[in-house]
Design a protein around this motif. Sequence first.
Motif, PDB file in Angstrom:
ATOM      1  N   GLN A   1      10.449   3.539   8.168  1.00 33.54           N
ATOM      2  CA  GLN A   1       9.220   2.933   7.659  1.00 33.54           C
ATOM      3  C   GLN A   1       9.054   1.456   7.980  1.00 33.54           C
ATOM      4  O   GLN A   1       7.925   0.962   8.046  1.00 33.54           O
ATOM      5  CB  GLN A   1       9.129   3.164   6.146  1.00 33.54           C
ATOM      6  CG  GLN A   1       8.868   4.621   5.798  1.00 33.54           C
ATOM      7  CD  GLN A   1       8.852   4.884   4.305  1.00 33.54           C
ATOM      8  OE1 GLN A   1       9.008   3.967   3.492  1.00 33.54           O
ATOM      9  NE2 GLN A   1       8.671   6.140   3.914  1.00 33.54           N
TER      10      GLN A   1
ATOM     11  N   LYS B   1       2.403   9.144   4.835  1.00 30.25           N
ATOM     12  CA  LYS B   1       3.302   9.215   3.674  1.00 30.25           C
ATOM     13  C   LYS B   1       4.497  10.112   3.948  1.00 30.25           C
ATOM     14  O   LYS B   1       5.522  10.043   3.256  1.00 30.25           O
ATOM     15  CB  LYS B   1       2.548   9.733   2.450  1.00 30.25           C
ATOM     16  CG  LYS B   1       2.108  11.188   2.524  1.00 30.25           C
ATOM     17  CD  LYS B   1       1.379  11.635   1.279  1.00 30.25           C
ATOM     18  CE  LYS B   1       1.038  13.120   1.281  1.00 30.25           C
ATOM     19  NZ  LYS B   1       0.058  13.479   2.309  1.00 30.25           N
ATOM     20  N   ASN B   2       4.404  10.966   4.964  1.00 23.23           N
ATOM     21  CA  ASN B   2       5.488  11.888   5.305  1.00 23.23           C
ATOM     22  C   ASN B   2       6.515  11.274   6.262  1.00 23.23           C
ATOM     23  O   ASN B   2       7.495  11.948   6.606  1.00 23.23           O
ATOM     24  CB  ASN B   2       4.923  13.159   5.934  1.00 23.23           C
ATOM     25  CG  ASN B   2       4.049  13.941   4.974  1.00 23.23           C
ATOM     26  OD1 ASN B   2       4.312  13.973   3.767  1.00 23.23           O
ATOM     27  ND2 ASN B   2       2.990  14.549   5.477  1.00 23.23           N
TER      28      ASN B   2
END
Length: 392
Positions: free
Chosen positions: A151, A144-145
């Motif tokens: 992404q 998630k970081n």
Amino acid sequence: MSDVLTRRQLLQRAAAGGTVLTLPGLLAACGGSTKKSGSGTTSSHTLAKTLRFSNWTLYIDTNNKTHSHPSLQQFQKKYGVNVQYTEDINDNAGYFGKIQGPLSRGQSIDRDIVVLTDNDRYLSLMIKKGWVEKLDKSAIPNMKNLISVQQHPGFDPNREYSLPWQSGMTGIAYNDKLTDPVLSVDDLLTNPKLKGKVTCLNSMGDALTMVMLANGDDPAKVTDASFNSAIKRIEQAVNSKQIRQFTGNDYAPPLAKGDLAAAMSWSGDIAQIGNAHIHWNVPKDGGAIWTDNMIIPKGGDAYTASVFMNYVYDPKVAAMIEGGNPKTGDTGVYYICPVSGAKQELVSTNPAIAKNTLIFPTQKMIDSVHIFDNNALNNQKYLTAWQNLISG
């Protein structure tokens, strides 16, 4: 070389070749039950005794007194997993040449993580050929970081097989004791004062991005005309002996030693050298941006590798790898970190690194760098022409 050196010692002594750095351990995996991970990969959810990790040289935090790697030692202490860390990647093509034979025969290469670059064809080729294991996303909640821009890359849209290790920019480095500022590709390739004193990167994506921009062409949309024009310019510089050689990571030691006046260069290497006479810049017409990605080669331990990826995506650990810690004599990677929150950690532990624009670039710098056309990276005609040029 036989001694394990710090980054600056390696660069200053112009040491050549790969270095094998290990933490003690056996090359054996624990047994355990098998179950489906969150990504659909079948993997053991028992950690292996040893994580086998191949990376580029000078690409992890290092303690300058002990020559150890604090982030790896901390991982070992936390998880009880030894790390066999091998600095045996100098360029993507050369490393792929070493591993493609075993992988094509369905054999393990005895690695759990290797790091390859997205502006060369080999990363996407590994995925297309099915030579990589899926990530065990159930073991990587810290994914998630991952910063938003990383992404959904074209070669792995949902990040099923890869996670960024570091990013960097490709530009020009020069030594002000040997030359006036070198701020353009035109100067690098044609200035007679630099004849025989410059190098060109052997990565097609790096070199052609810079030359195409200097030609007024778009490296994100390569055509036969723009490719041929760029190749011709580099070929002319080779034939005139302006370019001394094509290099991978190995341009850095002679640049640090003063054997080169200027070089097509990766931003983080210059931050690592830390020499006030060596400067790095994005050329006036623009430079390249790329990302080195962690992948799990077929036969690697997907669960153990995924646990390690989760560990390095903790912002505190990412900051340790990125900037080191001057209080304990640790130096960092000094490339562009893909982990959100790492800069904020460094503001307190190493503010000079947090402010370094080679490590955390300004928006103006980011706007001036470009990604190379992925279709061109997989165009066999272009690849053959490029290989003939750099090996001629």
